[in-house]
Design a protein around this motif. Structure first.
Motif, short mmCIF file in Angstrom:
data_model
loop_
_atom_site.label_atom_id
_atom_site.label_comp_id
_atom_site.label_asym_id
_atom_site.label_seq_id
_atom_site.Cartn_x
_atom_site.Cartn_y
_atom_site.Cartn_z
N ALA A 58 32.64 43.14 47.00
CA ALA A 58 34.28 43.64 47.27
C ALA A 58 34.38 44.16 45.95
N PRO A 59 35.40 45.00 45.83
CA PRO A 59 36.11 45.70 44.58
C PRO A 59 37.60 45.31 45.54
N SER A 60 38.88 45.14 44.08
CA SER A 60 40.17 45.46 44.78
C SER A 60 40.41 46.13 45.65
N VAL A 65 29.08 37.82 40.33
CA VAL A 65 29.04 37.29 41.25
C VAL A 65 30.61 35.86 41.86
N ARG A 66 30.72 35.54 42.83
CA ARG A 66 31.69 34.89 42.72
C ARG A 66 31.63 34.35 44.00
N MET A 67 32.92 33.25 44.22
CA MET A 67 33.54 32.32 45.64
C MET A 67 34.55 32.55 45.42
N PRO A 98 42.22 38.99 52.47
CA PRO A 98 43.04 38.05 50.84
C PRO A 98 41.91 36.79 50.02
N THR A 99 42.40 36.91 48.76
CA THR A 99 41.37 36.29 48.21
C THR A 99 43.26 35.67 47.38
N GLU A 100 42.51 34.62 47.20
CA GLU A 100 43.69 34.17 45.95
C GLU A 100 43.46 34.90 44.77
N VAL A 116 46.27 38.25 39.57
CA VAL A 116 45.64 38.69 38.44
C VAL A 116 44.53 38.36 38.84
N GLU A 117 43.52 39.64 38.71
CA GLU A 117 42.04 39.38 39.15
C GLU A 117 41.34 38.65 38.42
N SER A 118 39.88 38.01 38.90
CA SER A 118 39.02 36.55 38.09
C SER A 118 39.20 37.10 36.90
N ARG A 132 37.36 56.27 46.15
CA ARG A 132 37.28 57.14 45.08
C ARG A 132 36.48 56.47 43.43
N ARG A 133 35.86 55.72 43.66
CA ARG A 133 35.86 54.80 42.89
C ARG A 133 34.07 55.62 42.11
N PRO A 134 34.36 55.18 40.67
CA PRO A 134 32.98 56.48 40.25
C PRO A 134 31.97 55.17 40.25
N PHE A 186 29.43 54.44 38.67
CA PHE A 186 28.72 53.70 37.51
C PHE A 186 29.04 52.46 37.80
N ASP A 187 30.80 52.56 38.39
CA ASP A 187 31.51 51.38 38.21
C ASP A 187 30.96 50.02 39.27
N PRO A 188 30.29 49.39 38.97
CA PRO A 188 29.51 47.79 40.03
C PRO A 188 30.68 46.80 40.44
N LEU A 189 30.10 46.82 41.48
CA LEU A 189 30.95 45.32 42.23
C LEU A 189 30.66 43.69 42.25
N ILE A 190 32.46 43.16 42.73
CA ILE A 190 30.92 42.14 42.58
C ILE A 190 30.41 41.31 44.03
N VAL A 191 29.86 40.91 43.92
CA VAL A 191 29.58 39.69 44.82
C VAL A 191 30.13 38.65 45.51
N LEU A 200 36.60 32.90 39.21
CA LEU A 200 35.47 33.00 37.83
C LEU A 200 34.53 33.73 38.36
N THR A 201 33.71 35.33 38.05
CA THR A 201 32.87 35.72 38.48
C THR A 201 32.07 35.29 37.58
N VAL A 202 30.97 35.21 37.78
CA VAL A 202 29.78 35.34 36.43
C VAL A 202 29.07 36.70 36.85
N ALA A 240 32.93 47.28 31.52
CA ALA A 240 32.92 46.19 33.07
C ALA A 240 34.02 47.00 33.38
N PRO A 241 33.87 49.09 34.28
CA PRO A 241 35.42 49.39 33.78
C PRO A 241 36.23 49.63 34.60
N GLY A 242 36.67 48.00 34.80
CA GLY A 242 38.18 47.40 34.62
C GLY A 242 38.86 47.43 33.25
O1 TXA Z 1 39.76 39.34 41.82
C1 TXA Z 1 38.54 40.04 41.93
O2 TXA Z 1 37.60 39.78 40.63
C2 TXA Z 1 38.74 40.55 42.36
C3 TXA Z 1 38.18 39.89 44.42
C4 TXA Z 1 38.39 40.89 45.45
O3 TXA Z 1 37.40 39.51 43.74
N1 TXA Z 1 37.61 41.72 42.34
C5 TXA Z 1 38.02 43.13 42.07
O4 TXA Z 1 36.92 43.16 41.61
O5 TXA Z 1 38.81 42.94 40.49
P1 TXA Z 1 37.29 45.06 40.19
O6 TXA Z 1 35.52 46.13 41.16
O7 TXA Z 1 38.53 45.69 41.35
O8 TXA Z 1 36.45 44.81 39.30
C6 TXA Z 1 35.88 44.11 38.90
C7 TXA Z 1 35.06 44.77 36.91
C8 TXA Z 1 34.78 46.56 37.76
O9 TXA Z 1 35.64 46.18 36.51
C9 TXA Z 1 33.29 46.38 36.90
O10 TXA Z 1 32.93 46.64 36.17
C10 TXA Z 1 33.06 44.86 36.47
O11 TXA Z 1 33.72 44.34 37.99
N2 TXA Z 1 31.66 44.11 37.17
C11 TXA Z 1 31.03 44.18 38.36
N3 TXA Z 1 29.72 43.93 38.00
C12 TXA Z 1 28.99 44.08 36.94
C13 TXA Z 1 28.17 43.69 35.66
N4 TXA Z 1 27.07 43.78 37.25
N5 TXA Z 1 28.13 44.12 34.62
C14 TXA Z 1 29.81 43.71 34.20
N6 TXA Z 1 30.72 44.00 34.59
C15 TXA Z 1 31.00 44.35 36.22
#
Ligand code: TXA
Ligand code: MG
Length: 322
Positions: free
Chosen positions: A132-134, A111-113, A23-25, A170-172, A48-50, A52-57, A88-90, A213-215
Motif C-alpha cells: 500500500a502506498p498513501s 516493510v512496516r507494521m 486508515p493507518t496511524e 505524516v508518513e512513516s 497515476r504513480r510511475p 519506478f516507485d516501489p510500495l511498502i508491504v 517505522l518502515t524498514v 525513495a521517490p517520496g
Molecule cells: O506511512 C506510510 O509509510 C504510508 C502508510 C500508508 O503506510 N505509506 C506511504 O507509502 O507513505 P508511499 O508509497 O506513499 O511512500 C513510500 C515510500 C516511497 O517514497 C517509496 O519510494 C519508498 O517508500 N520505498 C518503497 N520501497 C522502497 C525500497 N525498496 N527502497 C527504497 N524506498 C522504497
C-alpha cells in the motif's frame, strides 16, 4: 471494530484481487494483496504513480517479515521490536517471491507494521501482506481522513474504510539496512532522536538524481497552490490573495485571507497531525500563494519541514534534515 462486517468485506475484496483504502496511524493507504501483481498494478494506475516507485508491504505481525526478506540485521530487529506496530518502515533485501511490481525491480523491499486497529484487522482478515502506498494521486498530499480519499480517488477504489483522522498525520520514517549501513531515506512519524539511541548513528541520504525513495523527489507532497517557505513581511505588500500556514500563532493577521494554525500550544505532534488537512484547507481557497512558517527541526519537526520543502519545491542538498 475487530471483525466488523465492513472489515470482513474489505478483506474479501483484497483476497479477490481488489483494492481498498484503509486508515493507518500515519496516513490512509491504498492496499492490495502484495502477492497479486495484477491487483498491485491497479494501485499504480489509480494513483497515476510511475512504476519506478516501489510500495511498502504492510504486515500484521513482525514474524511475517521473515517470509518477505533474506535476512533481518540485528539493528533492524531492534527497531522493529521497539517501534512496531508504529510509524517505522524498514528496507531490507527482499526474498525472490515478491512481485517485481511491488519493489519496482529493486533487490529490496520496504516493510512496516502499522499501528491502527482497522489496518491490523484488515491484514489479519485478508490473510495476506498488503502492499500500500498513501491513498493520493501521485505527487499530491497524503490523505489523513477518509474524506480526503473520497474526494480524490472516490469511485476508483473498491472500498474506503473510515477510521477517522490519522493520529500521526505524516508518513512513516523509512530506514534502510543494506550492506551493514543504516540510512534514513525519509524522515517521518518516528523521530530520528528515538532511533539513534538504540542503534547508533543513522546516515542521512543526500538528494540524488534518481531517488532511492521517490517520496524524496524535490517536488512531492504538493498542493496546487504554490507554497512559499522563504518570505518576510516586506514581500507581502504585493499580494492580496494569500494564506498563511502558521506553526503556533499568527503574527500578521491583516495581510492574509485565511490563516491555519498547526498547534496553538506549539506541540509538534499536534502540528504533524494537522499538517496535511491544514494545507488542503488552504489549497481549496484558490489563493495565489500559501506562505508557510518554518517549524523547529527537532523531533517530528524534521518530517514537517521535509514535507513543507517538498511541497514548496525548494528542497536542496543543503536543506536535508540534519
Ligand atoms: O506511512 C506510510 O509509510 C504510508 C502508510 C500508508 O503506510 N505509506 C506511504 O507509502 O507513505 P508511499 O508509497 O506513499 O511512500 C513510500 C515510500 C516511497 O517514497 C517509496 O519510494 C519508498 O517508500 N520505498 C518503497 N520501497 C522502497 C525500497 N525498496 N527502497 C527504497 N524506498 C522504497
Ligand atoms: Mg505517498
Amino acid at each position: 471494530m475487530k471483525e466488523s462486517p465492513l472489515i470482513r468485506q474489505a478483506a474479501q475484496i483484497i483476497r479477490n484481487g481488489g483494492i481498498v483504502a484503509f486508515p493507518t496511524e500515519t496516513v490512509y493507504g491504498l492496499g492490495a494483496d502484495a502477492f497479486n501483481a495484477l491487483a498491485v498494478a491497479r494501485i499504480f494506475e489509480v494513483k497515476r504513480r510511475p512504476y519506478f516507485d516501489p510500495l511498502i508491504v504492510h504486515v500484521g505481525n513482525p514474524a511475517n517479515v521473515e517470509g518477505l526478506v533474506k535476512e533481518i540485521p540485528s539493528s533492524a530487529k531492534k527497531l522493529m521490536e521497539r517501534f512496531w506496530p508504529g510509524p517505522l518502515t524498514v528496507v531490507l533485501l527482499k526474498e525472490e517471491n515478491i512481485p517485481d511490481i511491488v519493489s519496482a525491480g529493486l533487490p529490496t523491499v520496504a516493510v512496516r507494521m502499522p499501528n491502527h486497529p482497522m489496518a491490523l484487522s484488515l491484514i489479519k482478515e485478508s490473510r495476506c501482506s498488503i502492499a500500500a502506498p498513501s491513498a493520493n494521486p501521485f505527487g499530491y498530499l497524503s490523505p489523513t481522513t477518509a474524506e480526503h480519499v473520497r474526494e480524490q480517488l472516490g469511485d476508483q477504489v473498491d472500498l474506503i474504510l473510515d477510521g477517522g483522522p490519522c493520529s500521526v498525520g505524516v508518513e512513516s520514517t523509512i530506514v534502510s539496512f543494506l550492506e551493514g549501513e543504516c540510512r534514513l531515506l525519509r524522515p517521518g512519524g518516528l523521530p530520528l532522536e528515538e532511533i539513534e539511541p538504540l542503534i547508533g548513528k543513522v546516515e542521512i541520504s543526500p538528494t540524488e538524481d534518481r531517488p532511492s525513495a521517490p517520496g524524496m523527489l524535490p517536488r512531492h507532497y504538493a498542493p496546487r497552490t504554490p507554497i512559499v517557505l522563504d518570505w518576510n513581511e516586506e514581500n507581502l505588500e504585493f499580494y492580496k490573495n494569500i494564506g498563511l500556514l502558521a506553526f503556533q500563532e499568527a503574527k500578521n493577521n491583516v495581510k492574509f485571507r485565511h490563516i491555519e494554525i498547526l498547534s496553538k500550544k506549539g506541540d509538534m505532534r499536534e502540528a504533524a497531525a494537522n499538517l496535511f488537512t491544514a494545507i488542503r484547507r488552504l489549497d481549496a481557497l484558490n489563493l495565489d500563494l500559501i506562505m508557510a512558517e518554518p517549524v523547529p527541526e527537532i523531533g517530528l519537526g524534521r518530517a514537517i519541514m521535509d514535507r513543507l520543502r517538498r511541497a514548496s519545491g525548494t528542497k536542496s542538498a543543503n536543506s536535508l534534515p540534519a
